[in-house]
Write a protein that holds these residues in place. Sequence first.
Motif, PDB file in Angstrom:
ATOM      1  N   GLY A   1     -10.469   3.535 -26.556  1.00 42.52           N
ATOM      2  CA  GLY A   1      -9.582   3.169 -25.463  1.00 42.52           C
ATOM      3  C   GLY A   1     -10.396   2.991 -24.196  1.00 42.52           C
ATOM      4  O   GLY A   1     -11.615   2.841 -24.243  1.00 42.52           O
ATOM      5  N   GLY A   2      -9.680   3.028 -23.078  1.00 34.51           N
ATOM      6  CA  GLY A   2     -10.395   2.817 -21.834  1.00 34.51           C
ATOM      7  C   GLY A   2      -9.971   3.795 -20.766  1.00 34.51           C
ATOM      8  O   GLY A   2      -9.214   4.718 -21.025  1.00 34.51           O
TER       9      GLY A   2
ATOM     10  N   PHE B   1      -8.172  13.220 -27.525  1.00 36.00           N
ATOM     11  CA  PHE B   1      -8.123  13.298 -26.057  1.00 36.00           C
ATOM     12  C   PHE B   1      -9.286  12.512 -25.489  1.00 36.00           C
ATOM     13  O   PHE B   1     -10.313  12.328 -26.148  1.00 36.00           O
ATOM     14  N   HIS B   2      -9.103  12.011 -24.278  1.00 38.87           N
ATOM     15  CA  HIS B   2     -10.236  11.442 -23.549  1.00 38.87           C
ATOM     16  C   HIS B   2      -9.987  11.609 -22.064  1.00 38.87           C
ATOM     17  O   HIS B   2      -8.860  11.868 -21.639  1.00 38.87           O
ATOM     18  N   SER B   3     -11.056  11.488 -21.305  1.00 37.25           N
ATOM     19  CA  SER B   3     -10.931  11.708 -19.867  1.00 37.25           C
ATOM     20  C   SER B   3     -10.797  10.392 -19.125  1.00 37.25           C
ATOM     21  O   SER B   3     -11.273   9.350 -19.581  1.00 37.25           O
ATOM     22  N   HIS B   4     -10.099  10.465 -18.016  1.00 37.89           N
ATOM     23  CA  HIS B   4     -10.084   9.391 -17.027  1.00 37.89           C
ATOM     24  C   HIS B   4     -10.789   9.962 -15.810  1.00 37.89           C
ATOM     25  O   HIS B   4     -10.306  10.924 -15.219  1.00 37.89           O
ATOM     26  N   THR B   5     -11.917   9.378 -15.470  1.00 35.51           N
ATOM     27  CA  THR B   5     -12.726   9.999 -14.426  1.00 35.51           C
ATOM     28  C   THR B   5     -12.156   9.763 -13.027  1.00 35.51           C
ATOM     29  O   THR B   5     -12.326  10.612 -12.159  1.00 35.51           O
TER      30      THR B   5
ATOM     31  N   PRO C   1      -1.821   6.720 -20.045  1.00 37.98           N
ATOM     32  CA  PRO C   1      -2.543   5.723 -20.848  1.00 37.98           C
ATOM     33  C   PRO C   1      -2.744   4.404 -20.102  1.00 37.98           C
ATOM     34  O   PRO C   1      -1.796   3.861 -19.522  1.00 37.98           O
ATOM     35  N   SER C   2      -3.957   3.905 -20.119  1.00 40.61           N
ATOM     36  CA  SER C   2      -4.265   2.604 -19.519  1.00 40.61           C
ATOM     37  C   SER C   2      -3.785   1.514 -20.476  1.00 40.61           C
ATOM     38  O   SER C   2      -3.443   1.786 -21.633  1.00 40.61           O
ATOM     39  N   SER C   3      -3.788   0.273 -20.018  1.00 42.36           N
ATOM     40  CA  SER C   3      -3.356  -0.817 -20.904  1.00 42.36           C
ATOM     41  C   SER C   3      -4.298  -0.924 -22.099  1.00 42.36           C
ATOM     42  O   SER C   3      -3.876  -1.235 -23.211  1.00 42.36           O
ATOM     43  N   THR C   4      -5.578  -0.619 -21.888  1.00 42.55           N
ATOM     44  CA  THR C   4      -6.534  -0.608 -23.010  1.00 42.55           C
ATOM     45  C   THR C   4      -6.167   0.497 -24.000  1.00 42.55           C
ATOM     46  O   THR C   4      -6.212   0.296 -25.218  1.00 42.55           O
ATOM     47  N   ASP C   5      -5.794   1.660 -23.462  1.00 41.09           N
ATOM     48  CA  ASP C   5      -5.395   2.774 -24.342  1.00 41.09           C
ATOM     49  C   ASP C   5      -4.199   2.381 -25.214  1.00 41.09           C
ATOM     50  O   ASP C   5      -4.142   2.708 -26.398  1.00 41.09           O
ATOM     51  N   VAL C   6      -3.247   1.693 -24.612  1.00 35.22           N
ATOM     52  CA  VAL C   6      -2.039   1.309 -25.348  1.00 35.22           C
ATOM     53  C   VAL C   6      -2.386   0.273 -26.423  1.00 35.22           C
ATOM     54  O   VAL C   6      -1.963   0.369 -27.570  1.00 35.22           O
TER      55      VAL C   6
ATOM     56  N   ALA D   1      -3.869  12.627 -25.821  1.00 33.87           N
ATOM     57  CA  ALA D   1      -3.957  13.430 -24.600  1.00 33.87           C
ATOM     58  C   ALA D   1      -4.947  12.788 -23.640  1.00 33.87           C
ATOM     59  O   ALA D   1      -5.961  12.225 -24.044  1.00 33.87           O
ATOM     60  N   LEU D   2      -4.598  12.877 -22.368  1.00 36.64           N
ATOM     61  CA  LEU D   2      -5.438  12.332 -21.315  1.00 36.64           C
ATOM     62  C   LEU D   2      -5.800  13.458 -20.373  1.00 36.64           C
ATOM     63  O   LEU D   2      -4.935  14.268 -20.034  1.00 36.64           O
ATOM     64  N   VAL D   3      -7.050  13.501 -19.972  1.00 35.77           N
ATOM     65  CA  VAL D   3      -7.476  14.495 -18.988  1.00 35.77           C
ATOM     66  C   VAL D   3      -7.954  13.739 -17.760  1.00 35.77           C
ATOM     67  O   VAL D   3      -8.942  13.003 -17.826  1.00 35.77           O
TER      68      VAL D   3
HETATM   69 ZN   LIG Z   1      -7.819   5.919 -21.153  1.00 37.77          ZN
END
Ligand SMILES: [Zn+2]
Lengths: 91, 155
Positions: free
Chosen positions: A90-91, B99-103, B109-114, B125-127
Amino acid sequence: MAVEVMLPTVLRPHVGGAASVEADGTTVREVFDNLVAAHPGLDGQLVGEDGGVHKFVNVYRDDEDIRYLEALDTKLSDGDVVSILPAVAGG
Amino acid sequence: MGFATPTMRLARAHYELVVAHCLDGLPDEACGLFAGPLAQNDDGGRGDGLSTEPTGEITAVYLTTNADASARTYTVDSRELIKAMRDAEKAGGALVGVFHSHTHTDAYPSSTDVRQATYPEWIYALVSLKHPEPVLRAYRIRDGEIAEVAVEITG
Ligand SMILES: [Zn+2]
């Protein structure tokens, strides 16, 4: 040469809902060609436009990522298990 | 929304591992996997009879390598992914989330995540590390739809 191909949830609708299917082939490429011939919905899901493993999937022969083997030319023997997992990304 | 949203139950020790891994990964995004039990006889409405729905309980956390080594995207290392999956299966469960982080952005969720959410049964999960205090939120993402999952930090 029959191998078992394990499919992730997202690809199962293309094979009538099955979690795994049998396919013939001596390389991953041959197995994928035969799978797509039998289940046209898989076309474009396994092999990318560049002719390599689709970048959104990981393909394993007995749990070894074929990108670290011989990619689509990775050889298969009777009874091998090919597992397909969507890339977790993802991003 | 049309799909179930189990409450994600994460032990405090696991929560702290997740947050520490995200901080360790800076300036890049960090990622990892969750394992847990599956609900009995719940095939998520597909009709194939295979249990894939998580109960929401998290019993193991795998801290994985971001193969992209990027501050904008993440990809769980493919070899670590299958290793974690087999480990989870051996323990009688399955991988049930990531899970992944958004710095620099929110825990949403970003559009890329979706677009790249290819495990309909998983909890995503998003951190967010945008503010001094990390924020963890969780979702299910299916067919382009996002549904928030309640998170309970236990113990
Ligand atoms: Zn993301």
